[in-house]
Design an enzyme around this catalytic site. Structure first.
Site, mmCIF file in Angstrom:
data_model
loop_
_atom_site.group_PDB
_atom_site.id
_atom_site.type_symbol
_atom_site.label_atom_id
_atom_site.label_comp_id
_atom_site.label_asym_id
_atom_site.label_seq_id
_atom_site.Cartn_x
_atom_site.Cartn_y
_atom_site.Cartn_z
ATOM 1 N N TYR A 59 36.021 43.719 42.923
ATOM 2 C CA TYR A 59 36.883 42.372 43.188
ATOM 3 C C TYR A 59 36.905 42.157 44.585
ATOM 4 C CZ TYR A 59 36.878 41.877 38.096
ATOM 5 O OH TYR A 59 36.398 42.074 36.822
ATOM 6 N N ASN A 79 40.097 36.834 51.831
ATOM 7 C CA ASN A 79 40.598 38.158 51.412
ATOM 8 C C ASN A 79 39.872 39.332 51.138
ATOM 9 O OD1 ASN A 79 43.172 37.143 51.150
ATOM 10 N ND2 ASN A 79 42.565 36.364 48.913
ATOM 11 N N ASP A 112 30.868 34.219 52.051
ATOM 12 C CA ASP A 112 31.286 32.986 51.757
ATOM 13 C C ASP A 112 32.064 32.272 52.923
ATOM 14 O OD1 ASP A 112 32.890 34.324 50.129
ATOM 15 O OD2 ASP A 112 33.876 32.323 49.950
ATOM 16 N N ASN A 155 39.270 41.169 46.732
ATOM 17 C CA ASN A 155 40.303 41.638 47.201
ATOM 18 C C ASN A 155 40.419 42.832 47.701
ATOM 19 O OD1 ASN A 155 41.028 38.874 47.027
ATOM 20 N ND2 ASN A 155 42.661 39.235 45.873
ATOM 21 N N TYR A 181 31.421 35.200 37.366
ATOM 22 C CA TYR A 181 31.629 34.728 38.611
ATOM 23 C C TYR A 181 30.132 34.701 39.252
ATOM 24 C CZ TYR A 181 36.427 36.304 38.248
ATOM 25 O OH TYR A 181 37.744 36.636 37.890
ATOM 26 N N HIS A 183 32.170 31.937 45.866
ATOM 27 C CA HIS A 183 32.639 33.056 46.218
ATOM 28 C C HIS A 183 31.717 34.360 46.343
ATOM 29 C CE1 HIS A 183 36.369 34.447 48.338
ATOM 30 N NE2 HIS A 183 37.087 34.756 47.123
#
Length: 189
Positions: free
Chosen positions: A65, A113, A92, A67, A14, A19
């Protein structure tokens, strides 16, 4: 500001994604300040406490993460009794074009989220947000794939320019002079 949180997803896969713009901002700030964030299990993230101009501030990158970002934010903020209006989330923003960066307090969560989880865990949306524009893919159904992939070369340069512009406001942010930081960011030059 007593807590600055950069949002992203942990893991090498990632690292360069849209993100992870918040992680990137914190990484760049740490580089400029010559500091290193360290893993802190009780805060579910990597963090460091810094002193600047007689101000103490925490930098945090949740490792939960996106969320579940609220778990890390609440763990650190409750432990150090940091109020939501002393927290800034760097993230972001689909609703801003690459290269744009905006600062605001409160307001809607724009379907993000990470912000939704933080607001739910804090019990309020009344925290500061430094919004780094990444643009929108055009279709709602394409958003997940879009944010979880790296931007193209031109977009990446624009996002990097926004990150650098945001870093220029750091002396104002650390002094909690967010009105002056907003003026600096939002004034066209």
């Amino acid at each position: 500001m007593k807590l600055i949180v950069g949002l992203g997803n942990p893991g090498k896969e990632y690292a360069g994604t849209r993100h992870n713009a918040g992680f990137h901002w914190i990484d760049r700030l740490a580089e400029v300040l010559g500091i290193t964030l360290k893993s802190e299990a009780r805060f579910h993230g990597t963090c460091v406490r810094i002193q600047q101009n007689n101000q103490e501030c925490w930098l945090l990158q949740p490792q939960t993460y996106m969320n579940a970002s609220g778990r890390a934010v609440v763990a650190l903020s409750q432990f150090y009794k940091i109020h939501p209006d002393e927290i800034m989330i760097i993230h972001d923003e689909l609703d801003l074009l690459p290269g744009e960066i905006k600062l605001k307090k409160g307001g809607g969560l724009g379907g993000h989220n990470g912000l939704k989880d933080i607001a739910a865990k804090l019990g309020t949306q009344d925290f500061w947000r430094l919004r780094i524009g990444i643009g929108h893919p055009g279709e709602r159904s394409a958003v997940t794939g879009y944010v979880l992939h790296p931007p193209g070369k031109e977009e990446a340069q624009l996002i990097e320019q926004a990150v650098e512009k945001g870093l220029e406001t750091w002396p104002l942010i650390v002094q909690s002079d967010c009105q002056a930081a907003m003026l600096k960011l939002h004034t066209k030059t």
